[in-house]
Motif scaffolding. Structure first.
Motif, mmCIF file in Angstrom:
data_model
loop_
_atom_site.group_PDB
_atom_site.id
_atom_site.type_symbol
_atom_site.label_atom_id
_atom_site.label_comp_id
_atom_site.label_asym_id
_atom_site.label_seq_id
_atom_site.Cartn_x
_atom_site.Cartn_y
_atom_site.Cartn_z
ATOM 1 N N ILE A 85 -3.313 -0.970 11.282
ATOM 2 C CA ILE A 85 -3.921 -0.097 10.268
ATOM 3 C C ILE A 85 -5.432 -0.064 10.450
ATOM 4 N N LEU A 86 -6.038 -1.225 10.630
ATOM 5 C CA LEU A 86 -7.495 -1.280 10.794
ATOM 6 C C LEU A 86 -7.951 -0.527 12.036
ATOM 7 N N LEU A 87 -7.276 -0.761 13.157
ATOM 8 C CA LEU A 87 -7.699 -0.147 14.413
ATOM 9 C C LEU A 87 -7.585 1.375 14.372
ATOM 10 N N THR A 88 -6.660 1.878 13.577
ATOM 11 C CA THR A 88 -6.499 3.334 13.450
ATOM 12 C C THR A 88 -7.428 3.903 12.381
ATOM 13 N N ALA A 89 -7.609 3.157 11.298
ATOM 14 C CA ALA A 89 -8.403 3.669 10.173
ATOM 15 C C ALA A 89 -9.900 3.663 10.452
ATOM 16 N N ILE A 90 -10.377 2.673 11.172
ATOM 17 C CA ILE A 90 -11.829 2.540 11.383
ATOM 18 C C ILE A 90 -12.453 3.784 12.006
ATOM 19 N N PRO A 91 -11.913 4.317 13.120
ATOM 20 C CA PRO A 91 -12.523 5.545 13.663
ATOM 21 C C PRO A 91 -12.420 6.735 12.719
ATOM 22 N N GLN A 92 -11.332 6.805 11.945
ATOM 23 C CA GLN A 92 -11.214 7.906 10.987
ATOM 24 C C GLN A 92 -12.282 7.805 9.908
ATOM 25 N N ARG A 114 1.264 5.034 6.677
ATOM 26 C CA ARG A 114 2.448 5.901 6.728
ATOM 27 C C ARG A 114 2.629 6.503 8.112
ATOM 28 N N SER A 115 1.531 6.904 8.725
ATOM 29 C CA SER A 115 1.614 7.504 10.059
ATOM 30 C C SER A 115 2.099 6.505 11.105
ATOM 31 N N LEU A 116 1.846 5.224 10.852
ATOM 32 C CA LEU A 116 2.272 4.169 11.778
ATOM 33 C C LEU A 116 3.669 3.652 11.461
ATOM 34 N N GLY A 117 4.258 4.162 10.391
ATOM 35 C CA GLY A 117 5.592 3.716 10.011
ATOM 36 C C GLY A 117 5.625 2.353 9.352
ATOM 37 N N VAL A 118 4.480 1.930 8.809
ATOM 38 C CA VAL A 118 4.401 0.639 8.126
ATOM 39 C C VAL A 118 4.796 0.837 6.662
ATOM 40 N N LYS A 119 5.696 -0.002 6.155
ATOM 41 C CA LYS A 119 6.093 0.093 4.759
ATOM 42 C C LYS A 119 4.907 -0.260 3.882
ATOM 43 N N CYS A 120 4.465 0.700 3.092
ATOM 44 C CA CYS A 120 3.205 0.563 2.363
ATOM 45 C C CYS A 120 3.377 1.052 0.933
ATOM 46 N N HIS A 121 2.898 0.270 -0.010
ATOM 47 C CA HIS A 121 2.855 0.667 -1.414
ATOM 48 C C HIS A 121 1.447 1.180 -1.697
ATOM 49 N N MET A 122 1.349 2.406 -2.160
ATOM 50 C CA MET A 122 0.053 3.086 -2.203
ATOM 51 C C MET A 122 -0.836 2.620 -3.348
ATOM 52 N N ARG A 123 -0.323 1.807 -4.247
ATOM 53 C CA ARG A 123 -1.156 1.227 -5.297
ATOM 54 C C ARG A 123 -0.500 -0.055 -5.793
ATOM 55 N N GLY A 124 -1.283 -0.849 -6.505
ATOM 56 C CA GLY A 124 -0.764 -2.091 -7.064
ATOM 57 C C GLY A 124 -1.883 -2.847 -7.739
ATOM 58 N N THR A 125 -1.513 -3.660 -8.714
ATOM 59 C CA THR A 125 -2.491 -4.471 -9.426
ATOM 60 C C THR A 125 -2.439 -5.899 -8.896
ATOM 61 N N MET A 126 -3.584 -6.366 -8.420
ATOM 62 C CA MET A 126 -3.700 -7.724 -7.890
ATOM 63 C C MET A 126 -4.170 -8.663 -8.990
ATOM 64 N N LEU A 127 -3.457 -9.749 -9.190
ATOM 65 C CA LEU A 127 -3.913 -10.798 -10.080
ATOM 66 C C LEU A 127 -4.499 -11.915 -9.237
ATOM 67 N N THR A 128 -5.775 -12.236 -9.488
ATOM 68 C CA THR A 128 -6.443 -13.285 -8.720
ATOM 69 C C THR A 128 -6.548 -14.544 -9.560
ATOM 70 N N LEU A 150 -21.040 -0.992 -1.656
ATOM 71 C CA LEU A 150 -20.145 -0.889 -0.512
ATOM 72 C C LEU A 150 -18.815 -0.257 -0.926
ATOM 73 N N CYS A 151 -18.265 0.567 -0.058
ATOM 74 C CA CYS A 151 -16.939 1.133 -0.282
ATOM 75 C C CYS A 151 -15.914 0.055 0.065
ATOM 76 N N TYR A 152 -15.246 -0.471 -0.950
ATOM 77 C CA TYR A 152 -14.373 -1.630 -0.768
ATOM 78 C C TYR A 152 -12.910 -1.224 -0.889
ATOM 79 N N ALA A 153 -12.111 -1.671 0.066
ATOM 80 C CA ALA A 153 -10.664 -1.464 0.003
ATOM 81 C C ALA A 153 -9.981 -2.667 0.622
ATOM 82 N N SER A 154 -8.767 -2.941 0.164
ATOM 83 C CA SER A 154 -8.071 -4.148 0.580
ATOM 84 C C SER A 154 -6.664 -3.837 1.076
ATOM 85 N N ILE A 155 -6.323 -4.411 2.215
ATOM 86 C CA ILE A 155 -4.969 -4.339 2.753
ATOM 87 C C ILE A 155 -4.296 -5.660 2.403
#
Length: 266
Positions: A222-229, A129-143, A182-187
């Motif tokens: 997103i990764l480059l900004t989130a990693i240091p945080q 959101r801070s980068l202005g990227v259109k982002c849906h904050m949740r969703g169900t992934m079907l694999t 491991l703390c797992y999250a997916s973009i």
């Protein structure tokens, strides 16, 4: 940047571990399908990948994945920080406790009510959101198993099931990461509308690659900004909770013997 080829009790990971620093944070990169994308989804050694990253000292597994959109509101190019999954795979080991001589002993019945690390997800959502990227904050992934894409009938059925996006890799990766603590999250980046949407071209590799090329900078930013945080936050309680949850759900012969003995003397 250094590269390290490693072995694990489950065989070799998909590629070399690439070690280095991103914004002065020690990180390890691993190409899930190999750097030349030569490994199809069913043949990715998910067990070895997760094991190798944990053994290297990783605490978080923040991944990227291309996916098809099953919802009108999730447009190609959008980012989804998924929070649930539906599993339609059929050929993949889904536990590190698989009964092999080189694997850890016991059986793990890991809870999956909350598959993804919500604390890590929150960081990714805020950064997007801070980068202005259109982002849906949740969703169900079907694999799905893959490597083929869905039929139209399947795509329409998956929508009825409540899935929002579809890919071929989230499962068992998220399950194994949970077992590994491991703390797992997916973009997840939507590249197409699968094949359910009328008057839209059905998913094909050319269109997927085109959309990914046009939008890859979003995931990178997103990764480059989130990693240091992430590195600056206190994860003590989170990792402790993961460890406790894991320990509570591994059953091995010694624990069973103890339970039997206690019950016999109760």
């Amino acid at each position: 940047r250094t590269e390290r080829y490693v072995d694990t009790p489950y065989g070799k990971p998909s590629d070399a571990l690439i070690l280095g620093k991103i914004k002065n944070v020690e990180c390890v990169l691993l190409a899930r399908h190999g750097r030349q994308h030569t490994i199809m989804p069913s043949n990715v050694n998910y067990q070895a990948n997760v094991w190798a990253l944990r053994e290297e000292g990783c605490t978080h597994l923040v991944v990227t994945t291309a996916c098809g959109s099953l919802r009108e509101k999730i447009q190609p190019g959008d980012i989804v920080i998924i929070d649930q999954f539906i599993d339609r795979t059929t050929k993949r080991p889904q536990t590190l406790y698989d009964g092999q001589p080189t694997s850890p002993p016991g059986v793990c019945h890991i809870p999956m009510a909350e598959p993804f690390c919500n604390k890590t997800r929150e960081v990714l959502v805020e950064v997007a959101r801070s980068l202005g990227v259109k982002c849906h904050m949740r969703g169900t992934m079907l694999t799905i198993e893959g490597p083929r894409f869905s039929s139209r009938a399947e795509s329409l059925m998956f929508r009825q099931w409540g899935a929002d996006v579809i890919n071929m890799t989230t499962v068992p990766e998220v399950v194994l990461a949970k077992e590994a603590g491991l703390c797992y999250a997916s973009i997840a980046m939507a590249t197409d509308y699968d094949c359910w949407k009328e008057h839209e071209e059905a998913v094909c590799v050319d269109n997927v690659l085109k959309t990914m090329k046009e939008n890859a900078n979003k995931a990178s930013s997103i990764l480059l900004t989130a990693i240091p945080q992430i590195s600056q936050m206190d994860w003590t309680q989170t990792t402790k909770n993961l460890k406790v949850r894991f320990q509570q759900n591994v059953i091995n012969i010694w624990r069973q013997c103890l339970l039997v003995d206690l019950q016999g003397h109760s």
